[in-house]
Design an enzyme around this catalytic site. Structure first.
Site, short mmCIF file in Angstrom:
data_model
loop_
_atom_site.label_atom_id
_atom_site.label_comp_id
_atom_site.label_asym_id
_atom_site.label_seq_id
_atom_site.Cartn_x
_atom_site.Cartn_y
_atom_site.Cartn_z
N PRO A 317 2.77 2.09 8.46
CA PRO A 317 1.46 1.96 9.13
C PRO A 317 1.53 1.96 10.65
CG PRO A 317 2.19 -0.16 8.33
CD PRO A 317 3.22 0.82 7.87
N CYS A 318 1.84 3.12 11.23
CA CYS A 318 1.85 3.22 12.69
C CYS A 318 0.45 3.05 13.26
CB CYS A 318 2.46 4.55 13.12
SG CYS A 318 1.70 6.02 12.40
#
Length: 356
Positions: A317-318
Site C-alpha cells: 500500500p504505497c
C-alpha cells in the site's frame, strides 16, 4: 451526493477529458436527458449547469437518473464484452489454432470488431493475443522436454522459419534457447477504479498496476528483462487469487491480502516495501516517518523513490504514504485514485470499529 461546491469543477473537467483516473470516483447525472454516466462516457458532453455529480451509481439511481446505454455505468469499466469472452474461450479450447477470416464467420463475429475490442481490452489485436497464447503453449512444450519441431507442429506451424520468427518476436529468444526460460502470465482484472494488469507465475504475483498508469509498458519490459522471462496472456492460480482478493477489497469485505508476492528490488527497497505492508488500513505515514521506521531517518528521499518503484499497487500500500504537511504527495495510479483508496480504507476501518 458529492460536495458540489468543492469538487464539481474538478469532476466536470475530468468528464470533458474523459479521464480514466476518475473511473469509480464519481458519476454524472445529466438533467436535460435524465441519464447518468461514468467519467469516460463517449457521448456529447453536457453543459456544466446541467450536471449533477454523485459518488455512487446508487445515489444517481435514487435521484431518478437512468443508466446511460453508451457507457453502461452499472457495469465495471472496460468490462469484458460478450465477443471478447467468446473469443477468449475459443482460444482456450484450441490454443494451437491459427485463426482465419472463416473462423470468425463461423462464430458470427466480425473480424474488425474483434480486433478493435481486443485492442481496447488487452492493448493488442485478437490475432496478436491468439499468437501470444500459442507461443506460450509452445514454450510449455519445449520446457517439458519436447523437441522444437514437435512444439512447432503442436502449435500449428508448418514452416520452421515462420515458427522461429514468431516465437523469437514474442518470447524474446529463439525456440532452441527456451528450455530454461521463465514464463509469466498476464491477466487483465476489472476493478471499480478501472482495469488493472496482473503478472505472475504459478507461485507468486510479480506486478499489479492500473492499466492507464504512465510508464506501465516500461515497467512490464523491466520485469521481462529482470526475470529473463516471456510474458504472455493467460492466468494462474495466483492471478485468480488476487482477482478474488481485489473484489473483496473493493466490496469492503477485507482490506488484507494473502496472495504470495515476489518482490523484485534492492535490499533497501524491499525494507521499504515490507514497512509499507505494516501500515494498517485506515492509517497513513509520511515519507520521513517511513524512513525512520526502517532505521534510516535521513533517507526520506530514497524511501520516497522506493515507494514510487513499487510494482504491486494496493497490495503493497504505497498509497498510504503522504507528505509531512498532510498533502497526498504522488501516486503512480493518479492522485484521484489515491484519495479514493484512503477514503475507502478509512471508512472500512471506521465501520469495522463500530461493528458489534
Amino acid at each position: 451526493m458529492i460536495d458540489v461546491t468543492s469538487n464539481a469543477n474538478e469532476y466536470y473537467q475530468a468528464l470533458l477529458d474523459r479521464n480514466s483516473e476518475y473511473e469509480g470516483v464519481f458519476f454524472v447525472g445529466v438533467k436535460t436527458t435524465g441519464v447518468f454516466c461514468r467519467p469516460t462516457c463517449p457521448a456529447r458532453k453536457p453543459k456544466f449547469e446541467n450536471c449533477e455529480f454523485f459518488s455512487t451509481a446508487q445515489e444517481a439511481l435514487l435521484a431518478s437518473f437512468r443508466p446511460c446505454k453508451r457507457c453502461r455505468p452499472l457495469s465495471s469499466p472496460n468490462e469484458v464484452s460478450e465477443i471478447v469472452q467468446k473469443l477468449v474461450q475459443a482460444v482456450e479450447e484450441e490454443p494451437e489454432k491459427r485463426w482465419k477470416d472463416k473462423d470468425f464467420q463461423a462464430l458470427s463475429i466480425d473480424a474488425s470488431t474483434a480486433r478493435r475490442q481486443f485492442k481496447k481490452r488487452f492493448g493488442m489485436t485478437f490475432v496478436e493475443y491468439a499468437r501470444a497464447r500459442r507461443m506460450g503453449l509452445a514454450m510449455k512444450h519445449i520446457r517439458e522436454g519436447e523437441s522444437v519441431i514437435d512444439a512447432q507442429l503442436a502449435t500449428g506451424y508448418e514452416s520452421s522459419s515462420g515458427f522461429r520468427d514468431a516465437f523469437s518476436t514474442i518470447m524474446g529468444l529463439p525456440p532452441a534457447s527456451a528450455g530454461a526460460r521463465k514464463v509469466l502470465k498476464a491477466d487483465w482484472l476489472d476493478t471499480p477504479l478501472g482495469p488493472m494488469v496482473a503478472c505472475g507465475d504459478e507461485d507468486a504475483l510479480y506486478l499489479l498496476e492500473f492499466v492507464d498508469r504512465r510508464g506501465l509498458e516500461r515497467e512490464v519490459e523491466r520485469l521481462r528483462q529482470k526475470m529473463k522471462a516471456a510474458i504472455v496472456p493467460g492466468t494462474t492460480p495466483v492471478l485468480r487469487s488476487i482477482e478474488k482478493e481485489l473484489a473483496a477489497y473493493f466490496n469492503g469485505k477485507t482490506l488484507t491480502f494473502q496472495t504470495p508476492l515476489q518482490l523484485l528490488g534492492s535490499p533497501f527497497q524491499q525494507r521499504v516495501w515490507k514497512e509499507l505492508q505494516a501500515i494498517p488500513p485506515g492509517a497513513t505515514k509520511s515519507y520521513s516517518e517511513l524512513a525512520e521506521a526502517i532505521g534510516k531517518p535521513t533517507a526520506y528521499r530514497a524511501a520516497a523513490n522506493a515507494n514510487g518503484a513499487n510494482q504491486l499497487a494496493i497490495v503493497i500500500p504505497c498509497h498510504r504514504v503522504i507528505n509531512a504537511n498532510g498533502e497526498l504527495g504522488g501516486y503512480g495510479g493518479g492522485l484521484t485514485r489515491k484519495k479514493w483508496l484512503l477514503r475507502h480504507e478509512q471508512q472500512y476501518s471506521l465501520d469495522a470499529f463500530h461493528r458489534p
